[in-house]
Design a protein around this motif. Structure first.
Motif, PDB file in Angstrom:
ATOM      1  N   ASP A  21       0.808  -1.228   0.000  1.00 54.19           N
ATOM      2  CA  ASP A  21       0.000   0.000   0.000  1.00 54.19           C
ATOM      3  C   ASP A  21       0.837   1.271   0.000  1.00 54.19           C
ATOM      4  O   ASP A  21       0.356   2.340  -0.402  1.00 54.19           O
ATOM      5  CB  ASP A  21      -0.937   0.020   1.208  1.00 54.19           C
ATOM      6  CG  ASP A  21      -2.018  -1.058   1.107  1.00 54.19           C
ATOM      7  OD1 ASP A  21      -2.394  -1.406  -0.033  1.00 54.19           O
ATOM      8  OD2 ASP A  21      -2.473  -1.550   2.156  1.00 54.19           O
ATOM      9  N   VAL A  33      -0.380  -0.413 -12.389  1.00 54.01           N
ATOM     10  CA  VAL A  33      -1.764  -0.117 -12.740  1.00 54.01           C
ATOM     11  C   VAL A  33      -1.828   0.801 -13.965  1.00 54.01           C
ATOM     12  O   VAL A  33      -2.710   0.651 -14.829  1.00 54.01           O
ATOM     13  CB  VAL A  33      -2.505   0.506 -11.548  1.00 54.01           C
ATOM     14  CG1 VAL A  33      -3.881   1.023 -11.971  1.00 54.01           C
ATOM     15  CG2 VAL A  33      -2.652  -0.514 -10.430  1.00 54.01           C
ATOM     16  N   ASP A  37      -3.968  -0.208 -17.207  1.00 52.14           N
ATOM     17  CA  ASP A  37      -5.007   0.628 -17.804  1.00 52.14           C
ATOM     18  C   ASP A  37      -4.738   0.848 -19.289  1.00 52.14           C
ATOM     19  O   ASP A  37      -5.655   0.756 -20.123  1.00 52.14           O
ATOM     20  CB  ASP A  37      -5.087   1.985 -17.089  1.00 52.14           C
ATOM     21  CG  ASP A  37      -5.659   1.879 -15.685  1.00 52.14           C
ATOM     22  OD1 ASP A  37      -6.340   0.868 -15.397  1.00 52.14           O
ATOM     23  OD2 ASP A  37      -5.422   2.799 -14.878  1.00 52.14           O
ATOM     24  N   GLU A  58     -11.696  -5.353 -13.148  1.00 50.49           N
ATOM     25  CA  GLU A  58     -11.922  -4.063 -12.503  1.00 50.49           C
ATOM     26  C   GLU A  58     -12.785  -4.196 -11.250  1.00 50.49           C
ATOM     27  O   GLU A  58     -12.715  -3.365 -10.340  1.00 50.49           O
ATOM     28  CB  GLU A  58     -12.575  -3.082 -13.489  1.00 50.49           C
ATOM     29  CG  GLU A  58     -11.663  -2.639 -14.623  1.00 50.49           C
ATOM     30  CD  GLU A  58     -10.394  -1.986 -14.127  1.00 50.49           C
ATOM     31  OE1 GLU A  58     -10.467  -1.118 -13.224  1.00 50.49           O
ATOM     32  OE2 GLU A  58      -9.309  -2.353 -14.626  1.00 50.49           O
ATOM     33  N   TRP A  59     -13.574  -5.235 -11.167  1.00 49.81           N
ATOM     34  CA  TRP A  59     -14.462  -5.473 -10.032  1.00 49.81           C
ATOM     35  C   TRP A  59     -13.719  -6.016  -8.813  1.00 49.81           C
ATOM     36  O   TRP A  59     -14.235  -5.976  -7.692  1.00 49.81           O
ATOM     37  CB  TRP A  59     -15.531  -6.506 -10.422  1.00 49.81           C
ATOM     38  CG  TRP A  59     -14.905  -7.782 -10.928  1.00 49.81           C
ATOM     39  CD1 TRP A  59     -14.567  -8.067 -12.213  1.00 49.81           C
ATOM     40  CD2 TRP A  59     -14.492  -8.894 -10.144  1.00 49.81           C
ATOM     41  NE1 TRP A  59     -13.971  -9.300 -12.304  1.00 49.81           N
ATOM     42  CE2 TRP A  59     -13.917  -9.839 -11.041  1.00 49.81           C
ATOM     43  CE3 TRP A  59     -14.551  -9.222  -8.784  1.00 49.81           C
ATOM     44  CZ2 TRP A  59     -13.403 -11.065 -10.620  1.00 49.81           C
ATOM     45  CZ3 TRP A  59     -14.046 -10.443  -8.366  1.00 49.81           C
ATOM     46  CH2 TRP A  59     -13.472 -11.355  -9.272  1.00 49.81           C
ATOM     47  N   ASN A  61     -10.794  -5.306  -7.076  1.00 43.91           N
ATOM     48  CA  ASN A  61     -10.268  -4.397  -6.050  1.00 43.91           C
ATOM     49  C   ASN A  61     -10.120  -3.014  -6.672  1.00 43.91           C
ATOM     50  O   ASN A  61     -10.417  -2.818  -7.859  1.00 43.91           O
ATOM     51  CB  ASN A  61      -8.941  -4.912  -5.472  1.00 43.91           C
ATOM     52  CG  ASN A  61      -7.944  -5.281  -6.567  1.00 43.91           C
ATOM     53  OD1 ASN A  61      -7.769  -4.531  -7.524  1.00 43.91           O
ATOM     54  ND2 ASN A  61      -7.315  -6.447  -6.449  1.00 43.91           N
ATOM     55  N   LYS A  62      -9.627  -2.069  -5.900  1.00 47.15           N
ATOM     56  CA  LYS A  62      -9.563  -0.691  -6.405  1.00 47.15           C
ATOM     57  C   LYS A  62      -8.534  -0.522  -7.510  1.00 47.15           C
ATOM     58  O   LYS A  62      -8.579   0.468  -8.260  1.00 47.15           O
ATOM     59  CB  LYS A  62      -9.261   0.270  -5.251  1.00 47.15           C
ATOM     60  CG  LYS A  62      -7.907   0.061  -4.594  1.00 47.15           C
ATOM     61  CD  LYS A  62      -7.710   1.045  -3.441  1.00 47.15           C
ATOM     62  CE  LYS A  62      -6.348   0.849  -2.770  1.00 47.15           C
ATOM     63  NZ  LYS A  62      -6.170   1.786  -1.629  1.00 47.15           N
ATOM     64  N   LEU A  63      -7.606  -1.470  -7.643  1.00 45.93           N
ATOM     65  CA  LEU A  63      -6.589  -1.391  -8.687  1.00 45.93           C
ATOM     66  C   LEU A  63      -6.996  -2.127  -9.962  1.00 45.93           C
ATOM     67  O   LEU A  63      -6.435  -1.882 -11.025  1.00 45.93           O
ATOM     68  CB  LEU A  63      -5.262  -1.954  -8.172  1.00 45.93           C
ATOM     69  CG  LEU A  63      -4.674  -1.303  -6.919  1.00 45.93           C
ATOM     70  CD1 LEU A  63      -3.354  -1.957  -6.552  1.00 45.93           C
ATOM     71  CD2 LEU A  63      -4.499   0.193  -7.116  1.00 45.93           C
ATOM     72  N   GLY A  64      -7.915  -3.059  -9.853  1.00 47.10           N
ATOM     73  CA  GLY A  64      -8.327  -3.824 -11.024  1.00 47.10           C
ATOM     74  C   GLY A  64      -7.300  -4.832 -11.479  1.00 47.10           C
ATOM     75  O   GLY A  64      -7.278  -5.225 -12.657  1.00 47.10           O
TER      76      GLY A  64
END
Length: 467
Positions: A21, A33, A37, A58-59, A61-64
């Protein structure tokens, strides 16, 4: 009918570290990430079409991206619910070999592996991703788990090799998807004189899951008699189209009607048996039964997306299905057999058959004629892929290779002259190997695609034609 639609699950991964993190610098998640993307956006915009669909993470976690071992089951459950036909592992930094290996193993579908080339070197020497290094680790884990996979070399996403690799993989996935549920309808019985096309039907079903159905000649005659009456208007329209394309010579209208009616008979068989390809008796019982041979109908049907293989050659029909899937239905294969060695060019051979080549394969400067009710023209020039699926004594191989057309003598029927590197070596291979003279050809270079397909069907061994 063959299904050219595929769905690919995009599986981007990054390295899971203790300070995930807050980490900055090497293996910084945010840098991975960014690459994820860019890659997913490019892949969807470049390759999604009416036959190609993608889903992503993408579903998750926040990073996908996937990076936790504990998320493997969750990812697999989602991909299975999405009914993906394959997965594409995108290694966004060094990655996680354990995650990639477990997901690939549990999914049991074709796998494509790639990572974007590492391009950033800061003035102080810092790097952020090391994707290539991680690819070596992931590939070894896939090998340890006995997971077959395809690979695109480490490159920028806009590189031509990337597009070529993705398109080849989409072809391979289409081949695997259809081969594992292939349905073949056999019309009539094997020609008595052609023991060369004998097959082991039970073994093909047990080993590969190929489903066989039959239409006997009495049923075929009944269908033909009904079509002549019920489809009279459609037959007249199609006959007019044939006259506009072919020099029919002295062929009378009644015979042309019979030839045209066969098109609708075979379409009915496709619909009623829900098959992917047909292997048909052609020049023995059929002319006795209905008065004409089906060569013209097979030519017409091929350009309509219905593949009917002549001389009751089931292995040939399977080969044609594989080539159709390699092009994802964009091109129709020819069915030209090794027939005559070129009289002057010792490395060239005549690929010929009575008349079943698709009209779309005709050379522009070759007049299309009907000779003895059968199409006659030369196929267009260029580079072709040649193939033959064959079984012998329980072993199955897929012969594959390439050739370029060359000039040769005029002949009747549908044909092309094929230039090889060493014909004498190929001839010896045909004599001593399991293959018969029937071959399937398709315009373009798909030899490597055929070889890649065999990775995912271990019971079929790829056999290069010139080795």
């Amino acid at each position: 009918m063959l299904d050219y639609k595929v769905k690919i699950g995009l599986v981007p991964d990054v390295r899971d570290l203790g300070d995930f993190d807050t980490r900055k610098g090497i293996f910084e998640p945010a840098k991975g990430v960014e690459r994820k993307d860019a890659a997913i956006s490019y892949i969807k915009s470049k390759f999604a079409d009416e036959n190609t669909e993608f889903c992503d993470l993408e579903w998750l976690n926040k990073l996908g991206v996937v990076y936790k071992n504990s998320d493997c089951d969750k990812v697999c459950e989602y991909l299975k619910q999405e009914n993906v036909d394959a997965i594409f592992i995108i290694n966004c930094n060094f990655g996680n070999e354990e995650v990639c290996g477990q997901i690939a193993k549990k999914m049991g579908v074709p796998v494509l592996l790639w990572g974007p080339q590492d391009m950033v070197f800061e003035p102080d020497g810092s790097r952020y991703t090391d994707s290539q290094c991680g690819l070596f680790a992931i590939s070894k884990q896939l090998k340890r788990l006995n997971v077959p996979f395809s690979y695109i070399e480490n490159c920028e996403i806009t590189a031509p090799v990337f597009e070529a690799g993705v398109r080849q993989f989409l072809s391979v996935v289409t081949m695997v998807k259809n081969f594992k549920k292939l349905k073949v309808t056999q019309v009539g019985t094997r020609l008595n004189a052609f023991k060369s096309v004998m097959i082991n039907e039970m073994e093909l079903t047990e080993k590969f899951g190929i489903n066989f159905q039959t239409v006997n000649m009495a049923q075929f005659i009944d269908r033909f008699n009904k079509v002549i009456v019920a489809k009279s208007e459609e037959i007249e329209k199609e006959s007019a189209v044939i006259k506009s394309k072919y020099n029919i010579g002295t062929l009378d209208d009644e015979t042309l009607r019979k030839l045209t009616a066969l098109v609708f008979v075979y379409i009915g068989i496709f619909e009623d048996t829900a098959c992917d390809v047909i292997a048909t008796e052609c020049w023995s019982a059929l002319p006795l039964a209905v008065g004409v041979a089906p060569c013209l109908a097979m030519s017409i049907l091929a350009d309509m997306g219905y593949n009917v293989t002549c001389e009751y050659d089931v292995h040939g029909a399977i080969t044609n299905a594989l080539l159709l899937c390699a092009t994802r239905g964009a091109l129709a294969p020819t069915f030209g057999e090794f027939t005559v060695r070129h009289p002057e060019n010792k490395n060239a051979e005549l690929l010929w058959h009575c008349g079943p080549f698709p009209y779309s394969t005709k050379a522009e400067d070759s007049e299309a004629k009907l000779v003895n009710t059968k199409p006659a023209f030369r196929a267009k020039d260029g580079k072709y892929t040649i193939a033959r699926f064959q079984g012998e004594r329980g072993k199955y191989t897929l012969l594959g290779g390439k050739f370029t057309t060359c000039e040769g003598p005029l002949t009747q029927g549908t044909y092309m002259w094929a230039q090889f590197g060493n014909w004498a070596k190929i001839e010896k291979k045909m004599i001593n190997g399991p293959y018969i003279h029937h071959m399937s050809e398709i315009f373009g270079d798909y030899a490597e695609t055929l070889e890649e397909f065999c990775k995912y069907v271990p019971e079929v061994e790829y056999d290069p034609i010139e080795e």
